[in-house]
Design a protein around this motif. Sequence first.
Motif, PDB file in Angstrom:
ATOM      1  N   UNK A 186       0.912  -1.127   0.036  1.00  0.00           N
ATOM      2  CA  UNK A 186      -0.021   0.058  -0.008  1.00  0.00           C
ATOM      3  C   UNK A 186       0.885   1.056   0.026  1.00  0.00           C
ATOM      4  N   UNK A 187       0.650   2.070  -0.973  1.00  0.00           N
ATOM      5  CA  UNK A 187       1.593   3.372  -0.993  1.00  0.00           C
ATOM      6  C   UNK A 187       0.311   4.627  -1.009  1.00  0.00           C
ATOM      7  N   UNK A 188       1.080   5.569  -0.777  1.00  0.00           N
ATOM      8  CA  UNK A 188       0.445   6.978  -0.969  1.00  0.00           C
ATOM      9  C   UNK A 188       0.853   7.595  -2.473  1.00  0.00           C
ATOM     10  N   UNK A 189      -0.270   7.946  -2.959  1.00  0.00           N
ATOM     11  CA  UNK A 189      -0.034   8.707  -4.298  1.00  0.00           C
ATOM     12  C   UNK A 189      -0.740   9.939  -4.401  1.00  0.00           C
ATOM     13  N   UNK A 190       0.011  10.808  -5.244  1.00  0.00           N
ATOM     14  CA  UNK A 190      -0.355  12.305  -5.318  1.00  0.00           C
ATOM     15  C   UNK A 190      -1.249  12.185  -6.700  1.00  0.00           C
ATOM     16  N   UNK A 191      -2.403  12.481  -6.495  1.00  0.00           N
ATOM     17  CA  UNK A 191      -3.579  12.633  -7.769  1.00  0.00           C
ATOM     18  C   UNK A 191      -3.934  13.889  -7.733  1.00  0.00           C
ATOM     19  N   UNK A 192      -3.396  14.606  -8.496  1.00  0.00           N
ATOM     20  CA  UNK A 192      -3.849  16.180  -8.798  1.00  0.00           C
ATOM     21  C   UNK A 192      -3.629  16.816  -7.196  1.00  0.00           C
TER      22      UNK A 192
END
Length: 176
Positions: free
Chosen positions: A147-153
Amino acid sequence: SFFERLKPFRASLVPLVLASFSALPVLAASGQYIANNTPAFVASSTNLGPVNASQIIEVTIWLQPHNRAALDTLAHNLYDPTSPSYRHWLKSTQVAAQFLPTAAEAKTVQEFFETNNLKVVRTGPNNAYVRAQGTVNEVESAFHVQLNNYQVGSQKLRANASDPYVAGPAAALVQS
């Protein structure tokens, strides 16, 4: 022949081959990957790194409906003015009997969660889903994912980096 030339090495190759097979994950024998269950944004957004392993999160397994082709046909015919089934709605008991997961199937998914140290917090109406809670580490272990954190906008979202894997009898019951 090629095999004749291998005779002197046969004794040393057998342990090597066996060691290679033992390194393969045991996953294939008792479960399945749940295809198309990695969010599309994972491929195109910025990976900000792993989620804190001790963070408590909830995860939901949606169960497969029964008789999916018949359900899709029924849904289509309900809205087709030329169909004899047009606007002939089923009673909720009929829908449950024909299409919805059983209590026993929901119990199987609950057991999957419990076996993986996740606490069941809710079973949805008509056994449509089962939700559990645990640490990120426990969820990653249960589903064999990162599980990762993602920058989406402008948003920071958490997601699995690959399709999850469900082991045991629950595997065949999982839709997503």
